[in-house]
Design a protein around this motif. Structure first.
Motif, short mmCIF file in Angstrom:
data_model
loop_
_atom_site.label_atom_id
_atom_site.label_comp_id
_atom_site.label_asym_id
_atom_site.label_seq_id
_atom_site.Cartn_x
_atom_site.Cartn_y
_atom_site.Cartn_z
N LYS A 145 -54.57 31.05 101.72
CA LYS A 145 -53.69 32.15 101.34
C LYS A 145 -54.36 33.06 100.32
O LYS A 145 -54.24 34.30 100.39
N GLU A 146 -55.06 32.47 99.38
CA GLU A 146 -55.80 33.27 98.40
C GLU A 146 -56.89 34.09 99.10
O GLU A 146 -57.16 35.24 98.74
N GLU A 155 -54.77 17.24 101.28
CA GLU A 155 -55.72 18.28 101.68
C GLU A 155 -55.04 19.50 102.28
O GLU A 155 -55.49 20.63 102.09
N GLU A 156 -53.91 19.30 102.97
CA GLU A 156 -53.26 20.45 103.59
C GLU A 156 -52.68 21.41 102.55
O GLU A 156 -52.66 22.62 102.75
N LEU A 157 -52.24 20.86 101.41
CA LEU A 157 -51.74 21.73 100.34
C LEU A 157 -52.89 22.52 99.72
O LEU A 157 -52.77 23.74 99.49
N LEU A 158 -53.98 21.85 99.44
CA LEU A 158 -55.13 22.53 98.83
C LEU A 158 -55.70 23.59 99.76
O LEU A 158 -55.93 24.73 99.36
N LEU A 159 -55.93 23.21 101.02
CA LEU A 159 -56.55 24.16 101.94
C LEU A 159 -55.61 25.32 102.24
O LEU A 159 -56.04 26.49 102.30
N PRO A 161 -46.41 32.53 106.40
CA PRO A 161 -45.15 32.50 105.64
C PRO A 161 -44.60 31.10 105.41
O PRO A 161 -43.62 30.94 104.67
N GLU A 162 -45.20 30.08 106.03
CA GLU A 162 -44.65 28.73 105.98
C GLU A 162 -45.16 27.92 104.79
O GLU A 162 -45.50 26.74 104.92
N GLY A 163 -45.25 28.52 103.62
CA GLY A 163 -45.70 27.79 102.44
C GLY A 163 -47.19 27.50 102.48
O GLY A 163 -47.98 28.30 102.98
N PHE A 164 -47.56 26.32 101.97
CA PHE A 164 -48.97 25.94 101.94
C PHE A 164 -49.32 24.92 103.01
O PHE A 164 -50.39 24.96 103.59
N ARG A 218 -58.44 29.66 92.17
CA ARG A 218 -57.01 30.03 92.19
C ARG A 218 -56.25 29.24 93.24
O ARG A 218 -55.12 28.79 93.00
N GLY A 219 -56.87 29.05 94.40
CA GLY A 219 -56.20 28.30 95.46
C GLY A 219 -55.99 26.84 95.09
O GLY A 219 -54.91 26.29 95.31
N LEU A 220 -57.03 26.21 94.54
CA LEU A 220 -56.88 24.81 94.15
C LEU A 220 -55.83 24.63 93.07
O LEU A 220 -55.03 23.68 93.10
N ARG A 221 -55.80 25.56 92.12
CA ARG A 221 -54.76 25.49 91.07
C ARG A 221 -53.37 25.64 91.67
O ARG A 221 -52.44 24.90 91.32
N ALA A 222 -53.23 26.59 92.59
CA ALA A 222 -51.92 26.81 93.21
C ALA A 222 -51.49 25.59 94.03
O ALA A 222 -50.32 25.19 94.00
N GLY A 223 -52.45 24.99 94.76
CA GLY A 223 -52.11 23.80 95.54
C GLY A 223 -51.72 22.64 94.64
O GLY A 223 -50.76 21.90 94.95
N ALA A 224 -52.44 22.47 93.52
CA ALA A 224 -52.11 21.39 92.58
C ALA A 224 -50.73 21.62 91.96
O ALA A 224 -49.94 20.68 91.79
N GLU A 225 -50.44 22.88 91.61
CA GLU A 225 -49.13 23.18 91.01
C GLU A 225 -48.00 22.95 92.01
O GLU A 225 -46.92 22.47 91.65
N GLU A 226 -48.25 23.29 93.27
CA GLU A 226 -47.24 23.06 94.30
C GLU A 226 -46.97 21.56 94.46
O GLU A 226 -45.81 21.13 94.58
N TYR A 227 -48.02 20.78 94.42
CA TYR A 227 -47.86 19.34 94.55
C TYR A 227 -47.11 18.78 93.35
O TYR A 227 -46.23 17.91 93.50
#
Length: 450
Positions: free
Chosen positions: A396-397, A387-391, A349-352, A418-427
């Motif tokens: 999560k995916e 890397e922590e955002l991407l991983l 639950p703690e984000g990415f 999907r995970g890499l896209r989500a991590g990039a969008e979060e960043y």
């Protein structure tokens, strides 16, 4: 090598991806030859293979069954993900016209390496040109030259036609002195003692290359030897030989050095070429095969700290040279395991970032930094997103995709994309927020100060 307790039983029910390694030699076997053999190396790797892959190690002697009876062909190479070259012979000789790789072998290797095949290239010091060899050849030829010097790309990463030799004056001596004052210019007892050489590791962003990253710190030792060979970084790197990827042209670099114990001179002992960043196979070049031979491993205590660190290096090497298609299978195994880890699930639950940091710590513990790098960014080049955002996003995916535990239906490529896209969008969102926070800040500061 890793703490099996944290792996528990949360592993994929699917078959482990197989990483097949060929030791290609012209004399060396798994035993015999006074310790010029590879049995301990093989046994250490196989006894410490990780839970997410299965290792297979075979050895082919080029001349077993007759001169050049077992050449490298497309069919042979197709059975392996990587080839480790351990040659002893120097050149073609009368009656032995194919000690060196022939054109068809070079072509087969080039195709296989361009498709992702990994290579470890080794040799040793040079000796005088053998009597009867082609007189047009240089006066000194490297041990291992016959198999090594024509291997595409990899053959350019070692000195094959010149000193250092085995003389005291012109050798590279990395023998670590022992407490008894033994002459470091003698191979025995120095090759057999429990004292390894200390390495100088090249660091990037504070870290050594993944090959030399152990679970409990840097791997700063190698077996020592009184006359090692010499690495080479080509002056020219034409793109038709050393291709360019989307992130630029990866270049070979020396990542570990040793010290001559007689004069303090520093020499390269290990270099790498990250061909994966250009869509081709990775390469590791070594100054000497003595870093792998039984003779130089006999002196280290079984299950002792030195042998444990060397084993980590050998396993790191096996994993780092593995081509991308198999690494994607490895990533699927790791993502399944991470998605089942209670340590990861507890912080989902703690984000990415928090799940990503937790997952990264687990992967480093069981697989090392090199495997983590390829899990975080299984693409060319280096990611610009933390890397922590991407991983964290990819994990999560994975949890969502494996909700019912059906590994057979797990679409690794889709989950990772999907995970890499989500991590990039979060960043990107974080950067936009930060930019918004500083907009108008200059005027605010000026008004406040005045």
């Amino acid at each position: 090598m890793f703490d099996a307790r944290i792996v528990a039983d949360q592993v994929s029910p699917a078959a482990k991806p197989k990483i097949r390694v060929l030791f290609y030699t012209d004399l060396i076997g798994f035993s015999g030859n006074g310790g010029f053999s590879l049995g301990i190396l093989r046994d250490l790797i196989l006894a410490n293979q990780p839970f997410f892959a299965q290792f297979q190690i075979d050895l082919i002697n080029r001349h077993e069954g007759g001169h050049a009876a077992k050449k490298l062909t497309s069919a042979v190479l197709g059975g392996y993900e990587q080839v480790w070259f351990f040659g002893l012979l120097q050149s073609n000789m009368p009656g032995e016209p194919e000690n060196e790789l022939v054109d068809a072998e070079v072509a087969a290797l080039r195709t296989w390496m361009d498709a992702g095949g990994g290579v470890l290239i080794t040799g040793d010091h040079s000796n005088p040109r053998p009597p009867g060899a082609d007189p047009s050849l240089p006066d000194y030829l490297n041990l291992g030259r016959a198999l090594g010097h024509r291997v595409p790309r990899a053959g350019e990463l070692r000195v094959w036609n010149d000193r250092p030799d085995s003389s005291i004056e012109f050798s590279h001596n990395t023998h670590q002195p022992d407490p008894w004052g033994s002459d470091i210019n003698n191979p025995i007892p120095n090759d057999l003692d429990p004292y390894p050489q200390e390495l100088i590791l090249r660091k990037r962003l504070g870290r050594p290359h993944p090959l030399f990253q152990g679970r409990r710190g840097p791997i700063t030792i190698f077996p020592d030897h009184m006359h090692e060979g010499q690495l080479l970084i080509p002056e020219r790197l034409p793109v038709e030989v050393w291709p360019t990827g989307r992130g630029g042209q990866p270049k070979p670099e020396i990542v570990a050095h040793g010290t001559d114990k007689r004069n303090g001179q520093v020499y390269g002992v290990s270099s790498v070429y990250d061909g994966a960043a250009a869509g081709v196979g990775r390469i590791v070049a070594d100054a000497t095969w003595h870093h792998y031979f039984d003779l130089n491993l006999w002196g280290f205590e079984k299950d002792g700290e030195v042998l444990d660190k060397l084993t980590e290096f050998y396993v790191n090497l096996t994993l780092w040279l593995t081509p991308k298609p198999v690494k994607l299978e490895v990533n699927a195994e790791l993502l399944y395991w991470l998605s089942r880890s209670l340590s990861v699930r507890a912080v989902l639950p703690e984000g990415f970032r928090v799940p990503g940091i937790t997952a990264a710590g687990l992967v480093r513990e069981v697989a090392g930094q090199g495997v983590l790098d390829d899990l975080v960014w299984p693409l060319e080049g280096t990611p610009s997103v933390p890397e922590e955002l991407l991983l964290g996003a990819v994990v999560k995916e994975s949890v969502a995709a494996l909700g019912d535990g059906d590994f057979e239906a797990f679409d690794t490529a889709g989950v990772v994309e999907r995970g890499l896209r989500a991590g990039a969008e979060e960043y990107a969102a974080e950067l936009r927020t930060a930019l918004g926070d500083v907009e108008g800040l200059s005027e605010f500061i000026s008004q406040g100060i005045r």
